[in-house]
Structure formats: structure tokens, C-alpha cells
Write a protein that holds these residues in place. Structure first.
Motif, PDB file in Angstrom:
ATOM      1  N   VAL A 154      49.671  41.479  49.068  1.00 30.39           N
ATOM      2  CA  VAL A 154      48.871  40.798  50.094  1.00 30.39           C
ATOM      3  C   VAL A 154      48.637  41.709  50.829  1.00 30.39           C
ATOM      4  CG1 VAL A 154      49.466  39.028  51.626  1.00 30.39           C
ATOM      5  CG2 VAL A 154      50.476  38.953  49.835  1.00 30.39           C
ATOM      6  N   LEU A 155      47.622  41.550  51.865  1.00 25.39           N
ATOM      7  CA  LEU A 155      46.827  42.412  52.628  1.00 25.39           C
ATOM      8  C   LEU A 155      47.999  42.378  54.100  1.00 25.39           C
ATOM      9  CD1 LEU A 155      43.132  41.530  52.665  1.00 25.39           C
ATOM     10  CD2 LEU A 155      44.189  43.662  51.978  1.00 25.39           C
ATOM     11  N   PRO A 156      47.339  42.770  54.905  1.00 29.13           N
ATOM     12  CA  PRO A 156      48.547  43.583  56.335  1.00 29.13           C
ATOM     13  C   PRO A 156      48.021  41.908  57.236  1.00 29.13           C
ATOM     14  CG  PRO A 156      47.986  45.329  56.339  1.00 29.13           C
ATOM     15  CD  PRO A 156      47.032  44.636  55.082  1.00 29.13           C
ATOM     16  N   ASN A 157      46.619  41.113  56.602  1.00 28.34           N
ATOM     17  CA  ASN A 157      46.530  40.212  57.670  1.00 28.34           C
ATOM     18  C   ASN A 157      47.230  38.674  56.593  1.00 28.34           C
ATOM     19  OD1 ASN A 157      44.729  40.501  55.651  1.00 28.34           O
ATOM     20  ND2 ASN A 157      43.203  39.976  56.934  1.00 28.34           N
ATOM     21  N   GLY A 158      47.660  38.649  55.626  1.00 28.25           N
ATOM     22  CA  GLY A 158      48.116  37.811  54.976  1.00 28.25           C
ATOM     23  C   GLY A 158      47.314  37.269  53.394  1.00 28.25           C
ATOM     24  N   ALA A 159      45.828  37.609  54.044  1.00 26.95           N
ATOM     25  CA  ALA A 159      45.354  37.601  53.088  1.00 26.95           C
ATOM     26  C   ALA A 159      45.105  38.135  51.352  1.00 26.95           C
ATOM     27  CB  ALA A 159      43.710  37.634  53.205  1.00 26.95           C
ATOM     28  N   ALA A 160      44.893  37.391  50.610  1.00 26.52           N
ATOM     29  CA  ALA A 160      44.957  37.789  48.990  1.00 26.52           C
ATOM     30  C   ALA A 160      44.106  39.169  48.878  1.00 26.52           C
ATOM     31  CB  ALA A 160      44.995  37.127  48.206  1.00 26.52           C
ATOM     32  N   ALA A 161      44.268  40.113  48.547  1.00 31.90           N
ATOM     33  CA  ALA A 161      43.179  41.610  48.529  1.00 31.90           C
ATOM     34  C   ALA A 161      43.777  41.301  47.001  1.00 31.90           C
ATOM     35  CB  ALA A 161      44.392  42.734  48.279  1.00 31.90           C
ATOM     36  N   ALA A 162      41.837  40.998  47.004  1.00 26.81           N
ATOM     37  CA  ALA A 162      40.536  40.740  45.827  1.00 26.81           C
ATOM     38  C   ALA A 162      39.045  41.542  45.376  1.00 26.81           C
ATOM     39  CB  ALA A 162      40.932  39.301  45.683  1.00 26.81           C
ATOM     40  N   GLY A 163      38.997  42.342  45.193  1.00 30.63           N
ATOM     41  CA  GLY A 163      37.623  42.781  45.608  1.00 30.63           C
ATOM     42  C   GLY A 163      37.099  43.320  43.991  1.00 30.63           C
ATOM     43  N   HIS A 164      36.036  43.595  44.310  1.00 28.20           N
ATOM     44  CA  HIS A 164      35.331  44.134  42.892  1.00 28.20           C
ATOM     45  C   HIS A 164      34.659  45.470  43.377  1.00 28.20           C
ATOM     46  CE1 HIS A 164      31.451  41.398  43.482  1.00 28.20           C
ATOM     47  NE2 HIS A 164      31.686  41.926  45.032  1.00 28.20           N
ATOM     48  N   LEU A 165      34.370  46.584  42.521  1.00 28.69           N
ATOM     49  CA  LEU A 165      34.045  47.752  42.736  1.00 28.69           C
ATOM     50  C   LEU A 165      33.190  48.325  42.679  1.00 28.69           C
ATOM     51  CD1 LEU A 165      34.582  50.909  44.416  1.00 28.69           C
ATOM     52  CD2 LEU A 165      35.954  51.462  41.676  1.00 28.69           C
ATOM     53  N   ALA A 166      32.352  48.823  43.079  1.00 34.48           N
ATOM     54  CA  ALA A 166      30.664  49.215  43.178  1.00 34.48           C
ATOM     55  C   ALA A 166      30.837  50.876  43.233  1.00 34.48           C
ATOM     56  CB  ALA A 166      29.618  48.779  44.185  1.00 34.48           C
ATOM     57  N   LEU A 167      29.873  51.976  41.713  1.00 36.57           N
ATOM     58  CA  LEU A 167      29.837  52.717  41.980  1.00 36.57           C
ATOM     59  C   LEU A 167      28.202  53.022  41.654  1.00 36.57           C
ATOM     60  CD1 LEU A 167      32.713  54.390  40.023  1.00 36.57           C
ATOM     61  CD2 LEU A 167      32.709  54.426  42.783  1.00 36.57           C
ATOM     62  N   ILE A 176      29.359  47.981  38.671  1.00 33.06           N
ATOM     63  CA  ILE A 176      29.465  47.154  38.898  1.00 33.06           C
ATOM     64  C   ILE A 176      31.387  47.003  38.003  1.00 33.06           C
ATOM     65  CG2 ILE A 176      30.286  44.845  40.283  1.00 33.06           C
ATOM     66  CD1 ILE A 176      27.696  47.078  41.276  1.00 33.06           C
ATOM     67  N   PHE A 177      32.934  46.942  39.173  1.00 33.24           N
ATOM     68  CA  PHE A 177      33.613  47.252  37.985  1.00 33.24           C
ATOM     69  C   PHE A 177      34.612  45.348  38.618  1.00 33.24           C
ATOM     70  CE2 PHE A 177      32.920  51.533  38.142  1.00 33.24           C
ATOM     71  CZ  PHE A 177      32.848  52.060  36.950  1.00 33.24           C
ATOM     72  N   GLU A 178      34.681  44.196  37.931  1.00 35.20           N
ATOM     73  CA  GLU A 178      35.465  43.395  38.517  1.00 35.20           C
ATOM     74  C   GLU A 178      36.280  43.151  37.087  1.00 35.20           C
ATOM     75  OE1 GLU A 178      31.353  40.891  39.779  1.00 35.20           O
ATOM     76  OE2 GLU A 178      32.035  40.135  38.304  1.00 35.20           O
ATOM     77  N   TYR A 179      37.035  42.357  37.623  1.00 35.85           N
ATOM     78  CA  TYR A 179      38.330  42.044  36.978  1.00 35.85           C
ATOM     79  C   TYR A 179      38.831  40.790  36.939  1.00 35.85           C
ATOM     80  CZ  TYR A 179      41.164  46.697  36.043  1.00 35.85           C
ATOM     81  OH  TYR A 179      40.585  48.299  35.548  1.00 35.85           O
ATOM     82  N   ILE A 180      38.172  40.019  35.810  1.00 38.72           N
ATOM     83  CA  ILE A 180      38.245  38.651  36.325  1.00 38.72           C
ATOM     84  C   ILE A 180      38.782  38.201  35.068  1.00 38.72           C
ATOM     85  CG2 ILE A 180      36.903  36.415  35.655  1.00 38.72           C
ATOM     86  CD1 ILE A 180      36.000  37.809  38.104  1.00 38.72           C
ATOM     87  N   ASP A 181      40.130  36.621  35.260  1.00 38.19           N
ATOM     88  CA  ASP A 181      41.163  36.658  34.889  1.00 38.19           C
ATOM     89  C   ASP A 181      42.063  38.013  33.658  1.00 38.19           C
ATOM     90  OD1 ASP A 181      40.868  34.007  34.792  1.00 38.19           O
ATOM     91  OD2 ASP A 181      39.104  33.933  33.350  1.00 38.19           O
ATOM     92  N   GLY A 182      41.901  38.544  34.819  1.00 39.55           N
ATOM     93  CA  GLY A 182      43.091  39.695  33.819  1.00 39.55           C
ATOM     94  C   GLY A 182      41.806  41.074  33.180  1.00 39.55           C
ATOM     95  N   LYS A 183      40.796  40.737  33.108  1.00 37.74           N
ATOM     96  CA  LYS A 183      40.089  41.343  32.083  1.00 37.74           C
ATOM     97  C   LYS A 183      39.097  42.054  32.698  1.00 37.74           C
ATOM     98  CE  LYS A 183      40.626  38.864  28.250  1.00 37.74           C
ATOM     99  NZ  LYS A 183      39.854  37.784  27.371  1.00 37.74           N
TER     100      LYS A 183
END
Length: 348
Positions: A154-167, A176-183
Motif C-alpha cells: 500500500v502507498l503512503p497515502n493508503g492507496a493501492a500500488a498498481a501500475g503499468h510500465l512504458a519503456l 508496455i508491460f502490464e500484470y493482469i490476473d497475475g500474468k
């Protein structure tokens, strides 16, 4: 054809209902003569406590989550923006690899401990890429083997840490890298030049296809929701000219990011996907020049990565942005030695 357009329209409408905790946007702009630039806005419901950090090569790292954390030694120097100073969410390395982490509510990283793999805090996801890879292809090849499992506390403000990554890199390659349903899903193509938040990237592409049939010169969706921003920015990025002059190209990138930003003070607790823009960045990949645009200050400043004293064995450097100091021009001289921040970790 009519059925497919109807389905796309339904998808675009459904995407409007997806709640998101922020409303960031990332673009990859192609200038003339194979010059590439990355722009990004950080939209968040509160100030992000961001400082700029510069890290040397040959720096020993770990995944930040205690026992079982992955370890590595950085191959490249890098500059990046800290998020609550527990995560690198934006930055570039001295090989030109540039990355951006944006919020994605649909993210699901699976049971990290059950995976049996070394562990990496999501706060170190981008930093791991900047430390280890020179190109997008190199990152795709390595990360597709999933050398670690992500832990998202959890982030310092109480929100869930959830993101996708672009390179992106200096050849204009993009992934673009994403984890969806654990994959892990990787979208890899030079044509992937825009990313926002929800829905997942595959659905963003479908929504954009629908709006392409409408035609951006006729009508574009105008809200600050992620799906609308994706469609609007996709059209604008293709509409602007490819500039040869570096200063003009950078002005164009910053103008695009400002055009998609949410005015400071506009918040809606019932629509968490609408949040004020806090800052913007722009990376000149070829020149290794990193621009920062804080909405609280009247001018843009930048850092030439080559002007920072980042040799093997040197200390990490920090540009303290707390209190929103007024900075302008090239500011490498204003970085000071500092102890590196620790990646976001689970609460004990």
C-alpha cells in the motif's frame, strides 16, 4: 463493419465507468531525423512529495522487500522522479532508455511469495529496468522471462500500488508491460506511442480504433477520463509535425502534455480518475536531457545527464523539490549527495 463499430463504441462507453486513482498520460514523440522524445504528466489527488534523483553505475541494489528480495548491480547511471520517495515512477538512463510508470487499477501481480521467484517492490520496477537495460528489445527479452515477482504494498497515502510500465529508447522502440490476473502481458511495437490509465492497454487500442473511424478533425472526446485522453492524445500526436530543431520539438512535446493536463484544483471525489496535474516531464532521449515542469512554478528546468558527476563509486544525488523552489535552466549543479530512498515495502 457496423457490428464491429458498435462493439467498439460499447467498449468506449464502458471504459468511462472504470475508476482510476490518477490520470497520467505518456507519449512517445518522433521528431525529424530519428530524434525521439518522451512526455509524461503526473495527475494525482494530492501532492506526490517528488524529488529528482540521480544514481551512478555499479550501485548495489535489492528489491526492497526484505528476505527473498532480488539483488543486482546497476550497469547504467540514471535520473528519475521519486514518488513519495518510495518509488521511481519516471526517468531515463545514460544509454537513452526512458521509462514511465502510470497507475492501472486492473493490475494484479499474483502471489509473489508463492511464485518461488526473487521479489521486487513495485517501487523498484522502473529502476530495475533503468539500471539493467540499454534498449527496449533488451528489456523485453529479459523481462519476458520474469526474473522476479512484483510485490505491491500500500502507498503512503493508503492507496493501492498498481501500475503499468512504458519503456522507450533512442531507436523509437516502445513497449508496455502490464500484470493482469497475475500474468505479465507485453505490448511491443514502435507504434505504441500513447499510454494512459484504465482500461488495460489492449482495450485502449480498441477504443482508439473506434475514434479513428470518427476522425479527430470532426470530433474528439473531451473529458479527463483515461479512455478519452488516450483517444485525444493519439490524434494530436499524429497531427503535429515532426520537428527537426530540438528546442522546437521539446516545446511541441511540452505543449502536448499541457493540452492533456487537468487544471490544478479540479478534483471530484466521486470520480477518482479525475485528478489535478501535479507535474510533467519530457525526456530528450538522444541528448540525454530530462525536463521537469512543476505546475506550482512559473518555469521549466532541465538536467543534462552528462553534466552530473555519476561515475562508478560516486554517491547518489538528489535535487530537493520540497517547498516547490523556483528553478529554471540547466540545474545539474543543484543536485546534492544523498542517501538513496528505500523502495516501497510492506508494513511490518
Amino acid at each position: 463493419m457496423r457490428k464491429s463499430l458498435t462493439a467498439l463504441a460499447a467498449l468506449a462507453t464502458a471504459a468511462l465507468a472504470i475508476p482510476v486513482a490518477d490520470a497520467c498520460t505518456r507519449i512517445l514523440y518522433s521528431g525529424a531525423e530519428n530524434a525521439f522524445y518522451v512526455g509524461r504528466s503526473m495527475d494525482w489527488a494530492e501532492e506526490t512529495g517528488t524529488d529528482l534523483w540521480a544514481f551512478p553505475p555499479e550501485m548495489k541494489r535489492d528489491g526492497g522487500v526484505g528476505e527473498g528480495s532480488i539483488t543486482w548491480t546497476s550497469k547504467y547511471s540514471s535520473i528519475g522522479a521519486g514518488f513519495y520517495n518510495v518509488a521511481t515512477v519516471d526517468g531515463m538512463n545514460d544509454a537513452g532508455l526512458t521509462g514511465n510508470v502510470l497507475y492501472l487499477a486492473e493490475s494484479s501481480y499474483g502471489d509473489a511469495k508463492a511464485s518461488g521467484k526473487p521479489l521486487l517492490s513495485i517501487g523498484g520496477w522502473l529502476q530495475y529496468a533503468l539500471d539493467n537495460y540499454a534498449t527496449v528489445q533488451e528489456a523485453v527479452d529479459a523481462l519476458s522471462k520474469e526474473p522476479f515477482a512484483l510485490v505491491a504494498p500500500v502507498l503512503p497515502n493508503g492507496a493501492a500500488a498498481a501500475g503499468h510500465l512504458a519503456l522507450a529508447d533512442k531507436t523509437g522502440d516502445s513497449a508496455i508491460f502490464e500484470y493482469i490476473d497475475g500474468k505479465l502481458t507485453i505490448h511491443h511495437s514502435k507504434k505504441y506511442t500513447v499510454m494512459t490509465n484504465s482500461p488495460v492497454f489492449e482495450q485502449q487500442l480498441a477504443i482508439s480504433t473506434y475514434w479513428d473511424t470518427v476522425g479527430g478533425s470532426n470530433f474528439l472526446p473531451g473529458t479527463s477520463r483515461a479512455a478519452d485522453r488516450f483517444a485525444r492524445m493519439s490524434w494530436m500526436l499524429n497531427a503535429v509535425p515532426a520537428e527537426k530543431d530540438e528546442a522546437t520539438a521539446m516545446a511541441e512535446v511540452l505543449s502536448l502534455m499541457r493540452s492533456i493536463s487537468v487544471p490544478l484544483g479540479i478534483q471530484d471525489p466521486k470520480l477518482p480518475n479525475i485528478a489535478s496535474t501535479r507535474w510533467r516531464t519530457a525526456a530528450d532521449i538522444n541528448a540525454k536531457r530530462y525536463f521537469f515542469d512543476n505546475v506550482h512554478t512559473p518555469s521549466v528546468f532541465w538536467v543534462d545527464l552528462d553534466k552530473l558527476d555519476l561515475k562508478a563509486g560516486s554517491s547518489a544525488l538528489k535535487l530537493d523539490l520540497q517547498g516547490t523552489p523556483y528553478l529554471s535552466g540547466e540545474v545539474s549543479k543543484d543536485f546534492k549527495p544523498a542517501e538513496p530512498f528505500k523502495f516501497l515495502a510492506p508494513k511490518s
